[in-house]
Design an enzyme around this catalytic site. Structure first.
Site, PDB file in Angstrom:
ATOM      1  N   GLU A 143       0.863  -1.177   0.000  1.00 34.97           N
ATOM      2  CA  GLU A 143       0.000   0.000   0.000  1.00 34.97           C
ATOM      3  C   GLU A 143       0.902   1.229   0.000  1.00 34.97           C
ATOM      4  OE1 GLU A 143      -2.401   0.230   3.577  1.00 34.97           O
ATOM      5  OE2 GLU A 143      -2.949   2.293   3.113  1.00 34.97           O
ATOM      6  N   LYS A 192     -15.300  12.387 -13.281  1.00 32.59           N
ATOM      7  CA  LYS A 192     -14.172  13.233 -13.711  1.00 32.59           C
ATOM      8  C   LYS A 192     -12.976  13.185 -12.752  1.00 32.59           C
ATOM      9  CE  LYS A 192     -14.683  15.889 -16.969  1.00 32.59           C
ATOM     10  NZ  LYS A 192     -14.706  15.418 -18.366  1.00 32.59           N
ATOM     11  N   PRO A 193     -13.197  13.288 -11.422  1.00 33.78           N
ATOM     12  CA  PRO A 193     -12.021  13.234 -10.536  1.00 33.78           C
ATOM     13  C   PRO A 193     -11.222  11.946 -10.734  1.00 33.78           C
ATOM     14  CG  PRO A 193     -13.973  13.902  -9.298  1.00 33.78           C
ATOM     15  CD  PRO A 193     -14.447  13.511 -10.669  1.00 33.78           C
ATOM     16  N   CYS A 384      -1.907   0.698  30.046  1.00 28.15           N
ATOM     17  CA  CYS A 384      -0.678   1.498  30.064  1.00 28.15           C
ATOM     18  C   CYS A 384      -0.846   2.709  30.983  1.00 28.15           C
ATOM     19  CB  CYS A 384      -0.251   1.847  28.650  1.00 28.15           C
ATOM     20  SG  CYS A 384       1.524   2.077  28.547  1.00 28.15           S
ATOM     21  N   LEU A 385      -1.030   3.923  30.443  1.00 28.09           N
ATOM     22  CA  LEU A 385      -1.249   5.063  31.328  1.00 28.09           C
ATOM     23  C   LEU A 385      -2.483   4.812  32.211  1.00 28.09           C
ATOM     24  CD1 LEU A 385      -0.272   7.969  32.040  1.00 28.09           C
ATOM     25  CD2 LEU A 385      -2.013   8.806  30.476  1.00 28.09           C
ATOM     26  N   GLN A 388      -1.318   2.952  35.130  1.00 30.42           N
ATOM     27  CA  GLN A 388      -0.520   3.827  35.996  1.00 30.42           C
ATOM     28  C   GLN A 388      -1.429   4.739  36.823  1.00 30.42           C
ATOM     29  OE1 GLN A 388       2.226   5.779  33.286  1.00 30.42           O
ATOM     30  NE2 GLN A 388       3.363   3.896  32.857  1.00 30.42           N
ATOM     31  N   GLU A 408       6.463  11.235  35.543  1.00 29.42           N
ATOM     32  CA  GLU A 408       6.173  11.856  34.237  1.00 29.42           C
ATOM     33  C   GLU A 408       5.371  13.148  34.441  1.00 29.42           C
ATOM     34  OE1 GLU A 408       3.777   9.416  31.598  1.00 29.42           O
ATOM     35  OE2 GLU A 408       3.934  10.852  29.946  1.00 29.42           O
ATOM     36  N   HIS A 510      -0.010  -3.384  26.046  1.00 26.10           N
ATOM     37  CA  HIS A 510      -1.136  -3.024  25.166  1.00 26.10           C
ATOM     38  C   HIS A 510      -1.761  -4.284  24.558  1.00 26.10           C
ATOM     39  CE1 HIS A 510      -0.443   1.387  24.895  1.00 26.10           C
ATOM     40  NE2 HIS A 510       0.774   1.016  25.253  1.00 26.10           N
ATOM     41  N   GLU A 512      -4.493  -4.550  23.144  1.00 30.55           N
ATOM     42  CA  GLU A 512      -5.278  -4.215  21.942  1.00 30.55           C
ATOM     43  C   GLU A 512      -4.505  -4.455  20.645  1.00 30.55           C
ATOM     44  OE1 GLU A 512      -3.988  -2.082  24.073  1.00 30.55           O
ATOM     45  OE2 GLU A 512      -3.460  -0.162  23.180  1.00 30.55           O
TER      46      GLU A 512
END
Ligand code: GLN
Length: 539
Positions: A143, A192-193, A384-385, A388, A408, A510, A512
């Protein structure tokens, strides 16, 4: 003769047409026919990777097993194909230039002037062919990010033009994804495009083999004929991609339109098998016919932009289908949550997920949210955060350390319950220097985490600098927040949970990034199940 066949996907007219989904859908169909298929993305920007980009600029940064910070389309590739991608699957102009400049400094070009053509294009071509070498793949789909006609895409288009000659027409096909807009005043679809963008591609020496047309309305036969005639493609190669409710319908639509067939014909792949889409269809059926529904609050800092939490949203789709539950995700901006209105806003929620993130903005809202769901025993999932923040909330409100924080957010906190890893202390460069990629996690027996994974061990992907501070571990443990997952070598805390709560889990990693249609992530599956139980108990 190359080992693999190559498909290139370019985009025209406008960005955001869904090249990633079309590429992933084609890959799915070829895979379902038994062809070993992979996808890669070439991005024309100068950043070496998207790791340093703000989510507002570029959506989520997707992390691979090998720790590459990549474009979110790689997430679609993994979710559709159930394969693992790596650094090789995402290349940017920044990386191409970096490598050419390193070669120049080493003297590899033997005194020659280093130029876009041939040096940059050669580097691009080399990387485009990489995944096809070594007989691991039958088809490699590439891609190309951006839109044809952009100045920065030119070297990529030129590389494809050269490869068409070098590989031979039967080994290389170009798909052009374009928009056929509907003008409501004229009540007409306009070609057209598309004609113009195909022309732009031709000016660079490439005649598209297949046109995939994004449209809000059905393309009539006449319109398909017209597009074929003006754009130099056969009529069977004009593929309609009409708007659909879910991206997971796209492979089925592309099959009905014959995209995989046309591509295989051009590539002279002789296969009379039908794609085996049984598992996909069964997922779609469960997704579309849920038996109940849950509402989950997604608390984050970038909620205005859907793409910022792409993998989390898709993980909910997989987990929802697996439970036959419709998951309605309600995004809430963490900076809008003060202690008073949490109650009103959360009344309709059956669960709350606190999202990953960086920096100070909105963290007090996250802490207020977590306090509420902890006390009300609403299912809570912190990533993650998010984990925390759950640790900080517990330190402040249960361990009675009111100024507890992450270094942090507050470098001078007297109670740094989340602190910087030693190896992170002297790092000055921002790009590619976090704790990244897959790390081992030993799962404690007799924990909710153990029940969910049904295993003593897992490996999950990371993207962070800060960690649970070991020095406080005994105090947390005494008050019932336990480490259910720990890195076996470093002993870093990977996951926490609350003994006194039905479903309160925080993970430093993570999950996900690992959820796919074929293998929904067990943590999301169990969380949705817990939210469903909670919803039933409210009735
Ligand atoms: N900002 C936190 C850290 O760097 C969390 C990162 C995240 O949520 N991905 O450790």
């Amino acid at each position: 003769m190359p080992n693999a066949k190559y498909v290139f996907v370019t985009g025209g007219v406008t960005s955001s047409l869904g090249k990633g989904i079309i590429s992933a859908s084609l890959a799915k169909l070829l895979q379902a026919r038994g062809l070993r298929t992979t996808i890669q993305k070439f991005d024309p920007y100068i950043n070496v990777d998207p790791g340093t980009l703000n989510p507002y600029e570029h959506g989520e940064c997707y992390v691979t097993e090998d720790g590459a910070e990549t474009d979110l389309d790689l997430g679609h590739y993994e979710r559709f194909l159930n394969i693992k991608t790596s650094q090789t699957n995402n290349v940017t102009s920044g990386r191409i230039y970096q490598s050419v400049i390193e070669k120049e400094r080493r003297g590899d070009f033997l005194g020659k002037t280093v130029q876009v053509i041939p040096h940059i294009t050669n580097e691009i071509k080399e990387r485009m062919l990489l995944l096809g070498k070594g007989n691991e793949h039958d088809v490699v789909i590439t891609e190309i990010g951006g839109t044809v006609g952009d100045i920065e895409s030119l070297p990529y288009i030129e590389a494809v033009r050269q490869l068409r000659w070098e590989l031979g027409r039967e080994n290389c096909v170009v798909i052009h994804l374009t928009l056929v807009p509907f003008l409501s005043a004229a009540k007409e679809l306009k070609t057209k495009p598309t004609q113009h963008s195909v022309k732009t591609l031709m000016e660079s020496g490439i005649n598209a083999d297949v046109l995939v047309c994004r449209t809000e309305h059905e393309l009539s036969d006449d319109l398909r004929k017209k597009l074929a005639l003006f754009c130099n493609v056969e009529q069977e190669a004009v593929i309609q991609s009409i708007d659909v409710k879910t991206i997971y319908d796209v492979p089925i639509l592309m099959y009905e339109e014959g995209l995989d067939k046309v591509v295989m014909k051009r590539l002279e792949i002789d296969l009379d098998t039908k794609p085996d889409l049984a598992q996909w269809q069964s997922f779609l059926k469960r997704h579309k016919h849920p038996k109940s529904s849950v509402t989950i609050g997604l608390i984050g800092k970038y909620v205005e932009l859907q793409d910022s939490y792409k993998s989390i949203l898709e993980s909910f789709v997989h987990a929802g289908a697996s439970n036959e539950v419709e998951v309605k995700v309600v995004p809430l901006h963490s900076s809008d949550l003060d202690e008073k209105d949490v109650h009103n806003k959360f009344e309709s929620f059956d669960g709350v997920l606190v999202a990953p993130g960086f920096g100070e903005r909105g963290i007090e809202g996250k802490i207020n949210a977590i306090k509420y769901v902890r006390e009300q025993k609403i299912p809570f999932f912190g990533i993650c955060l998010g984990m925390q923040m759950a640790v900080i909330e517990y330190a402040r409100n249960v361990l009675q350390l009111p100024r507890a924080n992450s270094v942090e957010m507050d470098a001078d906190t007297p109670h740094p319950v989340i602190s910087l890893m030693d190896e992170q202390r002297n790092i000055a460069n921002k790009g590619g220097t976090m704790r990244l990629g897959a790390w081992a996690c030993a799962i404690e027996k007799n924990t909710l985490l153990h029940k969910i994974y049904n295993s003593d061990y897992t490996e999950e992907r990371h993207r962070h600098r800060y960690e649970f501070n070991d020095a406080y571990y005994d105090q947390f443990n005494k008050y019932g927040m336990v480490a259910s997952g720990v890195n076996p070598q470093t002993k870093l805390v990977e996951a926490i949970e609350l003994l006194s709560h039905p479903w309160f889990v925080g993970v430093q990693y993570h999950p996900e990034y690992r959820s796919t249609v074929a293998q929904p992530h067990p943590l999301f599956v169990d969380f949705v199940n817990a939210c469903n139980n909670y919803a039933q108990s409210k009735k």
